[in-house]
Design a protein around this motif. Sequence first.
Motif, PDB file in Angstrom:
ATOM      1  N   SER A 161       0.793  -1.344  -0.010  1.00 25.95           N
ATOM      2  CA  SER A 161      -0.094   0.031  -0.216  1.00 25.95           C
ATOM      3  C   SER A 161       0.649   1.058   0.122  1.00 25.95           C
ATOM      4  O   SER A 161       1.931   1.350   0.437  1.00 25.95           O
ATOM      5  CB  SER A 161      -0.887  -0.040   1.261  1.00 25.95           C
ATOM      6  OG  SER A 161      -0.202   0.273   2.323  1.00 25.95           O
ATOM      7  N   SER A 197       1.113   2.975  -6.234  1.00 28.87           N
ATOM      8  CA  SER A 197       1.345   3.211  -4.700  1.00 28.87           C
ATOM      9  C   SER A 197       2.614   3.596  -4.597  1.00 28.87           C
ATOM     10  O   SER A 197       3.034   4.777  -3.645  1.00 28.87           O
ATOM     11  CB  SER A 197       0.980   2.077  -4.318  1.00 28.87           C
ATOM     12  OG  SER A 197      -0.308   1.658  -4.382  1.00 28.87           O
ATOM     13  N   ILE A 265      -2.972   1.614  -4.224  1.00 26.42           N
ATOM     14  CA  ILE A 265      -3.409   0.795  -3.162  1.00 26.42           C
ATOM     15  C   ILE A 265      -3.470   1.394  -1.755  1.00 26.42           C
ATOM     16  O   ILE A 265      -2.339   1.780  -1.489  1.00 26.42           O
ATOM     17  CB  ILE A 265      -2.718  -0.504  -3.204  1.00 26.42           C
ATOM     18  CG1 ILE A 265      -2.949  -1.000  -4.529  1.00 26.42           C
ATOM     19  CG2 ILE A 265      -3.270  -1.321  -2.162  1.00 26.42           C
ATOM     20  CD1 ILE A 265      -1.841  -2.183  -4.722  1.00 26.42           C
ATOM     21  N   GLY A 266      -4.563   1.551  -1.048  1.00 22.92           N
ATOM     22  CA  GLY A 266      -4.578   2.248   0.420  1.00 22.92           C
ATOM     23  C   GLY A 266      -4.609   0.851   1.351  1.00 22.92           C
ATOM     24  O   GLY A 266      -5.300  -0.201   0.991  1.00 22.92           O
ATOM     25  N   ASP A 267      -4.224   0.887   2.595  1.00 26.05           N
ATOM     26  CA  ASP A 267      -4.317   0.012   3.414  1.00 26.05           C
ATOM     27  C   ASP A 267      -5.889  -0.720   3.598  1.00 26.05           C
ATOM     28  O   ASP A 267      -5.887  -2.110   3.781  1.00 26.05           O
ATOM     29  CB  ASP A 267      -3.924   0.483   4.839  1.00 26.05           C
ATOM     30  CG  ASP A 267      -2.518   0.304   4.847  1.00 26.05           C
ATOM     31  OD1 ASP A 267      -1.647  -0.408   4.331  1.00 26.05           O
ATOM     32  OD2 ASP A 267      -2.027   1.116   6.113  1.00 26.05           O
ATOM     33  N   ALA A 270      -6.470  -2.812   0.323  1.00 26.02           N
ATOM     34  CA  ALA A 270      -5.064  -3.876   0.074  1.00 26.02           C
ATOM     35  C   ALA A 270      -5.387  -5.298  -0.233  1.00 26.02           C
ATOM     36  O   ALA A 270      -5.863  -5.946   0.424  1.00 26.02           O
ATOM     37  CB  ALA A 270      -3.696  -3.705   0.593  1.00 26.02           C
TER      38      ALA A 270
END
Length: 285
Positions: A161, A197, A265-267, A270
């Motif tokens: 991420s 990312s 991509i974020g946490d 993900a």
Amino acid sequence: MGRTRRTAPPTVQVDTGTAQLAVDPDRRRAYTLLLDGTQQSHVDLDDPTHLEFEYVRRIAAAVDLAALPGKPLRVLHLGGGALTLPRYLTATRPGSSQRVVEIDAALAELVRRELPWPPDRNLRVRVGDARAAVEQARPGSYDLVIADVFAGARTPARLTSVEFVAEVARVLAPDGQLLSNVADGPPLRWARRHLASVRQALPGICLIADAAVLRQRRYGNLVVVAGKTLPRVADLARRAAGDWFPSRVVHGTELDRLIAGATPIGDATAQPSPPPPNKTFPDGL
């Protein structure tokens, strides 16, 4: 006189699966580490500069070009395997301060017992979580972060991420680099999002991969080289083209086209990298 036939250590259970050390028939004291049937590492105990796998040679090329030849570096290795790259760095850059983080305690003990490395007070192997190791590190404390972490032949979601890469950027020196091995296949949707990312936190980025992987013809390894400034792409390209199995370096407008339209991509959303189509990576992962 013929060579003495070697017997590989038996297959053993480790924390993350079943590990096996396969004898290399062509080299006197060389072995391949397999985890659940997937090739993870190859080491030659007599010659740590021999790198069998293509993707490892791509990472090593970036290591070689990260500083003047022989200059010691501060390196954080995320994922230990059989310690192929830590051994390489010890041999090529003596005095380098290296920390290896491996989540699988039983695997680390197997490697320590069966594939011992020469004593080196600057090389520390610790059992722990890769992301936690990054988050706990001091700002600017590493010249290189080398990420080669796979769980079930997939890169874990929490190491993909924007938030993770931002933490890596925090612990890197101003001219430091993230060297990351990931894998994907056609249409490279996950890899494109991961690259987007990485670029948010480390804008000086390029990609090294086999032409067939880049053309979306097969699944394989992709090595990401990223820093706050652009790496030595021309030198990397020469090294990649001159390898036993040539590969390409993608950067600049070509990389822009590859990443175009990909959402970072974020946490919260993900996902791990896609599984391989079979249990063996074509590039020898």
